[in-house]
Design an enzyme around this catalytic site. Structure first.
Site, PDB file in Angstrom:
ATOM      1  N   ASP A 233      -3.507  -5.193   9.057  1.00 58.71           N
ATOM      2  CA  ASP A 233      -4.132  -4.989   7.765  1.00 58.71           C
ATOM      3  C   ASP A 233      -4.628  -3.549   7.603  1.00 58.71           C
ATOM      4  O   ASP A 233      -5.084  -2.921   8.560  1.00 58.71           O
ATOM      5  CB  ASP A 233      -5.321  -5.958   7.629  1.00 58.71           C
ATOM      6  N   GLU A 263       0.590  -3.177   6.858  1.00 61.30           N
ATOM      7  CA  GLU A 263       0.261  -2.993   5.450  1.00 61.30           C
ATOM      8  C   GLU A 263      -0.225  -1.554   5.274  1.00 61.30           C
ATOM      9  O   GLU A 263      -1.387  -1.246   5.517  1.00 61.30           O
ATOM     10  CB  GLU A 263      -0.818  -3.971   4.987  1.00 61.30           C
TER      11      GLU A 263
END
Length: 501
Positions: A233, A263
């Site tokens: 993340d 990400e």
């Protein structure tokens, strides 16, 4: 194998997700799903209300009585491990969502020295150094040192957003002064001057003890869960030097085949490519530019030039490291990066990411199962209904059964594009035709070895049978604002026989 990921959650997912996924694993496998991205399994600051991104204790997977209970939002540790085992039994790999950037919900406050920075330019100091009390000490009393006795204190963090001063609580972005300096680390995105800080207590990856602990933790996590890969993340905010060292550790010491997906939210393929290059191709990235192309195409309708749908995408730049998606939990309605793809266009969007040769596609849970939820926007309650895309299971089956072999593209008109997958010794291939305007057709020559063959639309959007001429040429039609997947009639008949049995 034509691999497909499913993001098996959305932001508002309710109920015991681990048990639900375990029950659906066999069904997903039959659809052609080969990997599942599951949400963060770690205990959150908000307990069962947290989505996993407000991470509190990385070692608590729903095992300890912390943050008002034992289970996480998605279930208990036992249920999580069972879900992964069921996935493996069904032939599905599991990618665990990992949050490395921050911690939330500290157990104790500490006296620290900080200075405040400008939210819009984090390199601009807007206060003198001040001593404050901050939530920066994590002792995890509910776990009592099981698995790790590491205590996180202010030396493990570079910034914080809430502090207590003599005159009360202050909010903003505060740079913590520690032995690693009074400046942010520089090897992060330079958005807002420096994007090291995102939220909560920002982890200080210049601290060698933190790096050591994170290596110990991921070793424990991989051995405990048997996860096959990780989704990382918020990588714009993370030290790229640390990240490269940490991923290299995983791939050399733990599992050389571990799939790593990041990400790194940038809408420019060049910046994604630079990040990928810096990571020495150890990490795949979400194709954010392609998502925005799909969203714009759905908004603009027939005014959008379909021949340019891949232009500027990461899959165009580095196809081997691109994970393409239509939507995810951040882009769904009422979320921070809201940029939904309109429902009418989703069959086209999924045909593009599933049936083109390049990229590793990721399917979003609501598009397969549907979703309903309520949240507030501008102070008012808003109810959202995301209908399932009825044709998606067929598109997944088309990828699994027919999307093989050499690819020839016909991206030569603004409102009607097509591509051919020529098949191989085992698979018959397919012809995909897409329109974002009126009824259309594409004349395609498949070669003399495909002469006098009959084709049907696997999606049943068209009912006629198309037969190629003596040169293997035919016009393949498509309905207005639709997609058709033309497959040899005998291959469809064989597929139906197998399915019926």
């Amino acid at each position: 194998m034509n691999g497909v990921i499913i993001q098996y959650f959305h932001w508002y997912h309710a109920g015991n997700l681990w048990n639900e996924f375990a029950e659906n694993a066999e069904y997903l496998s039959k659809l052609g799903i080969t990997a599942a991205w599951l949400p963060p399994a770690t205990k959150c600051d908000l307990g069962k209300e947290g989505r996993g991104y407000d991470v509190y204790d990385l070692y608590d997977l729903g095992e300890f009585d912390q943050k008002d209970g034992i289970p996480t939002r998605y279930g208990t540790k036992e249920e999580y491990l069972n879900a992964i085992e069921k996935a493996h039994q069904a032939g599905i790999s599991v990618y665990a969502d990992i949050v490395l950037n921050h911690r939330m919900g500290a157990d104790e406050e500490e006296l620290v020295t900080v200075h405040k920075v400008n939210d819009e330019d984090r390199n601009e100091i807007i206060s003198k150094p001040i001593q404050v009390s901050a939530c920066t000490k994590f002792t995890f009393p509910g776990r009592q040192g099981k698995y790790s006795d590491f205590i996180w204190d202010y030396s493990c963090f570079s910034g914080i957003d809430i502090v207590r001063k003599e005159d009360g609580i202050a909010k903003g972005i505060f740079k913590i002064h520690n032995e690693y300096g009074t400046e942010w680390t520089d090897d992060v995105s330079h958005q807002f001057g420096n994007y090291d800080y995102l939220m909560g207590a920002d982890v200080e990856y210049r601290n060698p003890q933190v790096i050591r602990e994170m290596k110990n933790w991921i070793k424990w996590y991989m051995e405990t869960t048997k996860a096959d890969g990780i989704r990382l993340d918020a990588l714009k905010h993370l030290s790229s030097d640390f990240l490269k060292e940490w991923i290299a550790y995983i791939k050399t010491e733990l599992n050389p085949d571990c799939f790593v997906l990041g990400e790194f939210w940038k809408d420019e393929a060049e910046k994604l490519a630079l990040f990928s290059d810096k990571m020495e191709d150890m990490i795949s990235c979400f194709d954010v530019p392609l998502h925005y192309n799909l969203s714009r195409a759905s908004e603009e309708g027939s005014a959008y030039d379909l021949s340019q749908i891949l232009k500027g995408s990461f899959v165009e730049k580095k196809p081997l490291f691109s994970v393409s998606f239509v939507e995810n939990h951040d882009t769904q309605p009422l979320q921070a990066l809201e940029s939904p793809v309109q429902t009418w266009f989703k069959p086209i969007a999924y045909a593009i990411i599933l049936l083109l040769e390049e990229g590793y596609p990721c399917v979003f849970y609501p598009d397969l199962f549907g979703a309903e939820y309520t949240d507030t926007k501008d102070g008012e309650s808003v109810r959202i209904v995301l209908p399932k895309i009825e044709v998606l299971p067929k598109l997944l089956k088309a990828r699994q059964q027919f999307a093989f072999g050499e690819q020839i593209t016909y991206f030569d008109e603004p409102n009607c594009i097509a591509w051919v997958r020529n098949g191989n010794d085992e698979k018959s291939g397919c012809v995909v035709v897409v329109s974002n305007d009126k009824d259309a057709s594409k004349e395609i020559s498949l070669g003399k070895d495909k002469a006098h063959l009959s084709f049907k639309d696997f999606l049943n959007n068209r009912n006629e049978v198309i037969t190629t001429d003596e040169n293997g040429k035919a016009k393949f039609p498509v309905n207005a604002k639709s997609v058709s997947v033309w497959v040899r009639a005998d291959a469809i008949d064989e597929f139906n026989r197998v399915e019926d049995n």
